[in-house]
Design an enzyme around this catalytic site. Sequence first.
Site, short mmCIF file in Angstrom:
data_model
loop_
_atom_site.label_atom_id
_atom_site.label_comp_id
_atom_site.label_asym_id
_atom_site.label_seq_id
_atom_site.Cartn_x
_atom_site.Cartn_y
_atom_site.Cartn_z
CE LYS A 186 -3.71 -2.27 -0.42
NZ LYS A 186 -4.43 -3.12 0.50
C1 PLP Z 1 -5.49 -4.23 0.81
C2 PLP Z 1 -6.96 -4.07 0.88
C3 PLP Z 1 -7.71 -4.41 2.02
C4 PLP Z 1 -7.13 -5.18 3.16
O1 PLP Z 1 -6.10 -4.53 3.82
P1 PLP Z 1 -5.26 -5.35 4.92
O2 PLP Z 1 -4.55 -4.25 5.66
O3 PLP Z 1 -4.37 -6.27 4.20
O4 PLP Z 1 -6.25 -6.04 5.79
C5 PLP Z 1 -9.05 -4.11 2.06
N1 PLP Z 1 -9.66 -3.53 1.02
C6 PLP Z 1 -9.00 -3.22 -0.12
C7 PLP Z 1 -9.74 -2.57 -1.24
C8 PLP Z 1 -7.64 -3.50 -0.23
O5 PLP Z 1 -6.99 -3.24 -1.37
#
Ligand code: PLP
Length: 392
Positions: A186
């Site tokens: 991210k």
């Molecule tokens: C990455 C992601 C998540 C989950 O995030 P985590 O921190 O890995 O739990 C949820 N929603 C979307 C759209 C994502 O891309």
Amino acid sequence: MQARKTFLSFAPPLIGQEEIDAVVDTLRTGWLTTGPKTQQFEREFAKRFQAPAALALNSCTAGLHTALVALGIGKGDEVITTCLTFAATVNVIEHVGATPVLVDVEPDTLNLDPDLVERAITPRTKAILPVHFAGHPVDLDAISTLAQRRRLAVIEDAAHAVGAVYRGRPIGSGNHPTLFSFYATKNMTTGEGGMLTADEELISQARIISLHGMSREAWNRYQRGGSWQYDVVTPGFKYNMTDLQASLGLCQLHRLTDFQRRRKEIAHSYTRAFREFDELEVPTCRPDVVHAWHLYVLRLRSKGLNIDRDRFIDSLTNKNIGTSVHFIPIHLHSYYRAKYGYRETDYRTAYQNFQRMLSLPLHPGMTDQDVDDVIEAVCDTIRQLRTGARAA
Ligand SMILES: *Cc1c(COP(=O)(O)O)cnc(C)c1O
């Protein structure tokens, strides 16, 4: 053309000496779990995005789950969400025993379509759960108006949207629960981690739910003068962030302005190069938003090309360019198909766009040469595979 010699990863994290030093410092303090670093991270994050309050958690998924529980959503309730998202957004609705009601997306932003949301509302609807796809804010005013009129909660999945702004308001600045992800791919990372922003009342409730349902945090209990007393008010979860993660997060937050600037530069370079091609559709950015540019989603226009998306990806892989696809629509996954009886064509816009989309490498560590390599690989692939150019 000379293909690049080394493989360009799709989205590696950018970790520097600062992050390494910060984690080592935290290790030396002897306090590893939720403590002063986590508190500082929450304070700084809330200040930066004008959030009323913030709670650091061990993932965005954990935060989405916590928010649903805090809002009292459960069996018999319906939650409206997008079919073009990562499975976590919808899995958490299943976790609380509620029913996910999938809605199709807008053809330009690929975000939840407010008109279709309105049509999906029933007397059982309790919440709308939009996702800021790729980092482009959803039409929040349209969603909020609907929610107010029908007395529904709004929970934002802002996993892609750290740093995004909608009509002058930072994502995360509202009173309703908004969830950020600090997963390794991210825009900023803590390895694994997430942040919930919301009004103070919801945050205090979520804090209890996210830590065993205890009415006091461990950090307070073991401080000198702190009380050993605690009470379990609900069977909560174990979703707290550690100080090791928070010390990483603080460094990344301090570098976020630079990260976002570079992401935007790269996205603009791609768009300048690709909009010349009839075979390509470049991402939209509406004038009333700041895009977080988590993903650069390119769409192929199949008319001009005699190959499909999968072969386009193979060609880029052969040229040492990493790619991905965001996302396989929820209604195509076997669990959801079996449970709700979806057909492929139930969500036409999401399905048709899924078939022609790919995400290009986009991360602040990319050099100008990396960016040029991606552009060249894409342009080359098109030239090689144009309809009619095949026999040449
Ligand atoms: C990455 C992601 C998540 C989950 O995030 P985590 O921190 O890995 O739990 C949820 N929603 C979307 C759209 C994502 O891309």
